[in-house]
Design an enzyme around this catalytic site. Structure first.
Site, PDB file in Angstrom:
ATOM      1  N   LYS A 169      -3.300   4.360 -77.762  1.00  0.00           N
ATOM      2  CA  LYS A 169      -2.068   4.854 -78.391  1.00  0.00           C
ATOM      3  C   LYS A 169      -1.448   6.013 -77.633  1.00  0.00           C
ATOM      4  CE  LYS A 169      -3.315   1.859 -81.212  1.00  0.00           C
ATOM      5  NZ  LYS A 169      -4.555   1.672 -80.458  1.00  0.00           N
ATOM      6  N   GLU A 172      -7.467  -1.497 -86.223  1.00  0.00           N
ATOM      7  CA  GLU A 172      -7.885  -2.639 -85.404  1.00  0.00           C
ATOM      8  C   GLU A 172      -9.189  -3.224 -85.935  1.00  0.00           C
ATOM      9  OE1 GLU A 172      -6.001  -1.237 -81.120  1.00  0.00           O
ATOM     10  OE2 GLU A 172      -8.177  -1.251 -81.398  1.00  0.00           O
ATOM     11  N   SER A 187      -7.834  -5.095 -81.380  1.00  0.00           N
ATOM     12  CA  SER A 187      -8.012  -4.442 -80.093  1.00  0.00           C
ATOM     13  C   SER A 187      -7.534  -5.366 -78.992  1.00  0.00           C
ATOM     14  CB  SER A 187      -9.491  -4.120 -79.891  1.00  0.00           C
ATOM     15  OG  SER A 187      -9.766  -3.857 -78.540  1.00  0.00           O
TER      16      SER A 187
END
Length: 574
Positions: free
Chosen positions: A131, A451, A477
């Site tokens: 991120k 995730e 993921s």
């Protein structure tokens, strides 16, 4: 260019360094050892996501020193600062994962506030994990000052019993261990050798996918996204970025001059061609949002649909980021895509030249086996596919790179959290042919859209990766493989169809036609919706709660503010 010849009258730092009324501000800079010349030069923020949370970002502080040397060589004054990261590999599989997507917004916000508060004129942003890459690029686009992105670099592959391994092999080993196919001793050895250096996860997972995006979209220097973190060449890229950002200041080339609709399409093309992370379907719309450009999940999926899959990278393929860099790097991928008509060559980049000009001297490497030419692909359509249907009116996304079967139909087995599903998988409480459903884990419902790598990797480790399917309103993921569909929208917490499913409902997935549906009539879905009740969240305060209050749908990037369209004036023009 130097302080005597550079006109600061149009730069943000004039508000803190110029004129008699700014004497108190200048006194702070003298306290830090700056000279009058340095104070009156352009100020360049050197932002890193350095921390000691994981290997992904551990080398960024060292690399930042090279950036600063480059800025100084270009007659700028570098000002280093750090922001946060949440490293998914450590946050995965427990409540910490709810912090991951929210951290993207905090990174963008904190970089923006640091730049705004101190009046910096340009930005070199450095990031290493999931991120943090889109978060840093979002800040660049939001601020719109001259900026260059630098990836911290990938980790080197580990070696286990003579084969290359990554952290995803360790996640999958948990599944092998749970069904007695791996010993305690081998699991302990694998975890000790899988991650042998600094750097982000080595496969074409989210970090390397978004690093590729940084080059393809034009915000990073050519080849800089590919070099592994331990390689000394990374410091040369960093030095060059510092020098080059001063040229961008002089030429007044800004991120929104670079990130256009065409550039976003280029980025999506490279993601599909490399079998990249489905998270790009979340981050590209969020980056577009910062520019005020409409580019949602369906736009991304349309590019994915018509792009050939050419890079044989993990998790669906054989090779890791180091192999790609040594074969020719991101420019090798982009060159064959450009030559075969899949890229817009006229897009501007941070070099001051276009994509086509950057790639003009790149030659095809016939001796490598990592990348196929775009006219001889692994598969004719991209490694990532968008889906839509009565179960996902706002879309969904699936990575199909390396998969043999692209259609699946089976009865639903529903779970209202990943933890519930993981426990069932660990105990092998599911049947081959079922579609596992994890819901109430979307941007609002999660909160934070976690995730699901722990669950999907365990399934693969048990040998069920292509015997069951999994759908969720959460995310996966970049390391996930198998028939795993994420970003299903509307999410369950908003009354989306995924929240109306019952055990045994037959779900149909077709990654060839791009459909995701349930064998229920509209009338039955409406009857169930009438009885549906929203669920109360356990998160009623703090940063995760705040994210849930502001976040929009995954289709549009799960963004938390109105974006470039609502902007009256950008920071760069204040």
């Amino acid at each position: 260019m130097d302080a005597r010849s550079f006109d600061k009258s149009r730069l943000p730092s004039r508000h803190v360094t110029e004129g008699p009324e700014r004497a108190p501000h200048r006194s702070y800079y003298y306290a830090m050892g700056l000279s009058p010349e340095q104070i009156h030069q352009p100020f360049v923020g050197v932002a890193t996501c350095w921390n000691e949370a994981a290997p992904c970002n551990i080398s960024l502080m060292r690399q930042a020193q090279s950036v600063k040397q480059g800025v100084a060589a270009g007659n700028g004054t570098p000002r280093e600062f750090c922001t946060i990261t949440v490293t998914d590999g450590i946050a995965m599989g427990h409540e910490g994962m709810k912090a991951s997507l929210a951290s993207r917004e905090v990174i963008a916000d904190s970089v923006e506030l640091t730049m705004r508060g101190h009046g910096y004129d340009a930005l070199v942003g450095m990031a290493g994990c999931d991120k943090s890459l889109p978060g840093m690029m979002m800040a660049m686009l939001r601020l719109n000052v001259p900026a260059i992105f630098i990836y911290g670099g990938s980790i080197l592959p580990g070696t286990f019993k003579g084969r290359d391994v990554t952290v995803v092999d360790v996640f999958e080993a948990v599944g092998l261990h749970s069904v007695g196919k791996m010993s305690d001793e081998d699991l302990e050895l694998l975890e000790q050798v899988a991650c042998p250096s600094a750097g982000a996860c080595g496969g074409q997972f989210t970090a390397n996918t978004m690093a590729m995006v940084s080059e393809a979209i034009g915000l990073a220097l050519p080849y800089s996204a590919g070099a592994p973190a331990p390689y000394e060449i990374r410091d040369r890229f960093c030095m060059a970025a510092g020098e080059k950002v001063m040229e961008l200041v002089r030429q007044n080339i800004r991120p929104r001059d670079i990130v256009t609709r065409k550039a976003l399409e280029n980025a999506a093309t490279v993601v599909a061609a490399s079998g990249g992370s489905t998270n790009a379907g979340l981050h590209l719309p969020a980056m577009a949002h910062e520019c005020g450009i409409e580019f949602n999940l369906f736009d991304v999926a349309e590019i994915f649909r018509k792009t050939p899959y050419i890079a044989d990278l993990k998790p669906g393929g054989q090779y890791v980021a180091k192999d790609l860099f040594e074969a020719g790097g991101v420019p090798l991928v982009m060159k064959t895509l450009l030559d075969n008509g899949y890229l817009h060559g006229d897009c501007l980049t941070v070099t001051g030249r276009t994509i086509a000009e950057n790639l003009e001297k790149v030659k095809w490497n016939p001796d490598q086996v990592v990348v196929r030419s775009a006219d001889n692909p692994i598969t004719p359509t991209g490694g990532v596919v968008g889906l839509r249907g009565n179960l996902a009116p706002e879309g969904a996304i699936v990575k199909v790179a390396g998969m043999k079967t692209l259609k699946f139909s089976g009865p639903a087995r529903c779970f209202d959290s990943e933890q519930e599903c993981f426990e069932a998988v660990k105990k092998r409480q599911y049947e081959d042919g079922e579609v596992l459903v994890i819901r109430y884990v979307g941007p609002k419902g999660g909160p934070g859209m976690p995730e699901m790598l722990s669950t999907t990797a365990a399934l693969y480790g048990q040998g069920a990766g292509e015997k069951v399917a999994l759908i969720t309103d959460g995310r996966f993921s970049g390391g996930t493989r198998g028939f795993c569909i994420g970003h299903v929208g509307p999410e369950a917490s908003l009354g989306g169809p995924i929240g109306l499913l019952e055990n045994g409902d037959v779900i149909e997935i077709d990654a060839v036609e791009g459909t995701l549906s349930v064998q229920l009539s509209d009338e039955e879905l409406e009857a169930r919706r009438a009885k549906w009740q929203p669920r109360e969240s356990n998160y009623r305060s703090g940063a995760v709660w705040k994210f849930a209050q502001q976040v929009g749908p995954a289709r549009d990037g799960a963004v938390t503010h109105p974006g470039g369209k609502a902007e009256v004036i950008s920071y760069a023009d204040l």
